[in-house]
Scaffold this motif. Structure first.
Motif, PDB file in Angstrom:
ATOM      1  N   GLU A 145       0.836  -1.193   0.000  1.00  0.00           N
ATOM      2  CA  GLU A 145       0.000   0.000   0.000  1.00  0.00           C
ATOM      3  C   GLU A 145       0.875   1.249   0.000  1.00  0.00           C
ATOM      4  N   GLN A 146       0.282   2.353  -0.455  1.00  0.00           N
ATOM      5  CA  GLN A 146       0.982   3.634  -0.475  1.00  0.00           C
ATOM      6  C   GLN A 146       0.377   4.527   0.604  1.00  0.00           C
ATOM      7  N   THR A 147       1.216   4.994   1.522  1.00  0.00           N
ATOM      8  CA  THR A 147       0.718   5.830   2.613  1.00  0.00           C
ATOM      9  C   THR A 147       1.614   7.052   2.773  1.00  0.00           C
ATOM     10  N   GLN A 148       1.055   8.124   3.336  1.00  0.00           N
ATOM     11  CA  GLN A 148       1.840   9.335   3.581  1.00  0.00           C
ATOM     12  C   GLN A 148       2.958   9.079   4.585  1.00  0.00           C
ATOM     13  N   ASN A 149       2.681   8.245   5.587  1.00  0.00           N
ATOM     14  CA  ASN A 149       3.708   7.944   6.582  1.00  0.00           C
ATOM     15  C   ASN A 149       4.894   7.245   5.936  1.00  0.00           C
ATOM     16  N   LEU A 150       4.613   6.317   5.022  1.00  0.00           N
ATOM     17  CA  LEU A 150       5.671   5.606   4.324  1.00  0.00           C
ATOM     18  C   LEU A 150       6.491   6.574   3.470  1.00  0.00           C
ATOM     19  N   GLU A 151       5.791   7.485   2.837  1.00  0.00           N
ATOM     20  CA  GLU A 151       6.466   8.425   1.933  1.00  0.00           C
ATOM     21  C   GLU A 151       7.250   9.487   2.682  1.00  0.00           C
ATOM     22  N   LYS A 152       6.835   9.808   3.903  1.00  0.00           N
ATOM     23  CA  LYS A 152       7.571  10.803   4.693  1.00  0.00           C
ATOM     24  C   LYS A 152       8.961  10.303   5.075  1.00  0.00           C
ATOM     25  N   ILE A 153       9.096   8.995   5.263  1.00  0.00           N
ATOM     26  CA  ILE A 153      10.383   8.435   5.685  1.00  0.00           C
ATOM     27  C   ILE A 153      11.069   7.693   4.542  1.00  0.00           C
ATOM     28  N   TRP A 154      10.795   8.085   3.310  1.00  0.00           N
ATOM     29  CA  TRP A 154      11.323   7.363   2.149  1.00  0.00           C
ATOM     30  C   TRP A 154      12.849   7.338   2.113  1.00  0.00           C
ATOM     31  N   LYS A 155      13.496   8.385   2.608  1.00  0.00           N
ATOM     32  CA  LYS A 155      14.961   8.428   2.559  1.00  0.00           C
ATOM     33  C   LYS A 155      15.584   7.320   3.394  1.00  0.00           C
ATOM     34  N   ILE A 156      14.858   6.863   4.418  1.00  0.00           N
ATOM     35  CA  ILE A 156      15.386   5.818   5.297  1.00  0.00           C
ATOM     36  C   ILE A 156      15.248   4.456   4.653  1.00  0.00           C
ATOM     37  N   TRP A 157      14.006   4.058   4.317  1.00  0.00           N
ATOM     38  CA  TRP A 157      13.809   2.695   3.830  1.00  0.00           C
ATOM     39  C   TRP A 157      14.280   2.479   2.394  1.00  0.00           C
ATOM     40  N   SER A 158      14.380   3.554   1.613  1.00  0.00           N
ATOM     41  CA  SER A 158      14.783   3.402   0.213  1.00  0.00           C
ATOM     42  C   SER A 158      16.291   3.333   0.030  1.00  0.00           C
ATOM     43  N   GLY A 159      17.049   3.708   1.069  1.00  0.00           N
ATOM     44  CA  GLY A 159      18.498   3.751   0.945  1.00  0.00           C
ATOM     45  C   GLY A 159      19.013   5.096   0.470  1.00  0.00           C
ATOM     46  N   ALA A 160      18.127   6.092   0.302  1.00  0.00           N
ATOM     47  CA  ALA A 160      18.563   7.408  -0.170  1.00  0.00           C
ATOM     48  C   ALA A 160      19.552   8.049   0.802  1.00  0.00           C
ATOM     49  N   ASN A 161      19.276   7.938   2.099  1.00  0.00           N
ATOM     50  CA  ASN A 161      20.206   8.478   3.093  1.00  0.00           C
ATOM     51  C   ASN A 161      21.559   7.778   3.008  1.00  0.00           C
ATOM     52  N   TYR A 162      21.512   6.483   2.804  1.00  0.00           N
ATOM     53  CA  TYR A 162      22.752   5.710   2.674  1.00  0.00           C
ATOM     54  C   TYR A 162      23.551   6.186   1.461  1.00  0.00           C
ATOM     55  N   ILE A 163      22.852   6.449   0.363  1.00  0.00           N
ATOM     56  CA  ILE A 163      23.525   6.957  -0.839  1.00  0.00           C
ATOM     57  C   ILE A 163      24.168   8.306  -0.542  1.00  0.00           C
ATOM     58  N   LYS A 207      30.191   0.232  -9.479  1.00  0.00           N
ATOM     59  CA  LYS A 207      29.720  -1.156  -9.380  1.00  0.00           C
ATOM     60  C   LYS A 207      29.789  -1.658  -7.941  1.00  0.00           C
ATOM     61  N   GLU A 208      30.874  -1.341  -7.263  1.00  0.00           N
ATOM     62  CA  GLU A 208      31.002  -1.771  -5.870  1.00  0.00           C
ATOM     63  C   GLU A 208      29.924  -1.144  -5.000  1.00  0.00           C
ATOM     64  N   PHE A 209      29.626   0.120  -5.266  1.00  0.00           N
ATOM     65  CA  PHE A 209      28.617   0.798  -4.447  1.00  0.00           C
ATOM     66  C   PHE A 209      27.222   0.251  -4.727  1.00  0.00           C
ATOM     67  N   SER A 210      26.884   0.000  -5.997  1.00  0.00           N
ATOM     68  CA  SER A 210      25.570  -0.571  -6.304  1.00  0.00           C
ATOM     69  C   SER A 210      25.436  -1.968  -5.705  1.00  0.00           C
ATOM     70  N   ASP A 211      26.533  -2.732  -5.650  1.00  0.00           N
ATOM     71  CA  ASP A 211      26.506  -4.046  -5.003  1.00  0.00           C
ATOM     72  C   ASP A 211      26.226  -3.905  -3.504  1.00  0.00           C
TER      73      ASP A 211
END
Length: 239
Positions: A145-163, A207-211
């Protein structure tokens, strides 16, 4: 890097995935022509995988103009052409009249851009690469499902912060975009697209980073280079 949570322009993107050369040869030219014929089409990029075992050999990424974004609660607004400085949308060296009626598309493969993180010197458009050495890391996610709560923390679960924290500096991140599907029929609910300007010059690092991203189980991760890009016909580009 800064967050474009309220950009001047509302942007949509269409993604088409190709699993082999045969499907690309049979479908891509027709799909790209259909994209370019749309009045709100701005630019398109055909990406080719740099991974030997990628499920998608090619990905077509096309960008569409959805109007002026005035607030988070009114993402797609009818364009007010009296607004100073907003009467011309420039992509590359081409101008588009923003008298173009904005249109939000809701169809398979079409995604709303919810947020964009970019370097301070990077504007929202164009999306066509500024460097021949650019690579793209595309992370694809399925969600029940798509929820606002999920989308608010997208940087965490998507790996964006890690990138943002861990991507090798040599790759020179340009922008990260977060997109949500407009339908319930797409195989992926959310996409995160990261553009790095110097990826081909430091391909082993890329390549190493995408792995490393794959090992974190942050969606289905693919590494791509630019095969070609395309823009609207000349007669529609200029005012």
């Amino acid at each position: 890097m800064h967050t474009m949570s309220k950009p001047s322009f509302a942007v949509q993107a269409k993604f088409k995935f190709y699993t082999d050369e045969e499907s690309l040869a049979g479908e891509w030219k027709h799909a790209a022509k259909c994209n370019a014929s749309q009045i709100t089409f701005l630019e398109g990029i055909l990406l080719k995988t740099l991974d030997h075992n990628s499920p998608f050999l090619y990905v077509d990424y096309s960008v569409f103009y959805g109007g002026i974004r005035t607030s988070d609660n009114a993402t797609f607004q009818e364009l007010n052409t009296s607004l100073p400085g907003n009467n011309v949308l420039r992509v590359q060296n081409h101008q588009y009249s923003t008298d173009i009626p904005p249109k939000r598309v809701s169809e398979p493969g079409c995604y709303d851009e919810l947020e964009c993180i970019a370097r301070n010197d990077v504007s929202q458009l164009p999306r066509t690469p500024v460097s021949k050495d650019s690579v793209y890391i595309l992370s694809s996610f399925r969600a029940t499902e798509q929820t606002q709560n999920l989308e608010k923390i997208w940087k965490i679960w998507s790996g964006a912060n890690y990138i943002l924290w861990k991507c090798p500096k040599q790759l020179n991140i340009r922008r990260i975009t977060f997109l949500r599907t407009t339908t319930c029929t797409d195989p992926f609910s959310y996409l995160v697209l990261c553009e790095c300007e110097e990826g081909l010059n430091f391909l082993n690092h890329a390549k190493e980073f995408s792995d490393r991203l794959r090992q974190r189980w942050c969606g289905l991760v693919g590494l791509y280079k630019v095969e070609r890009y395309y823009i609207p016909p000349k007669e529609r580009r200029t005012i």
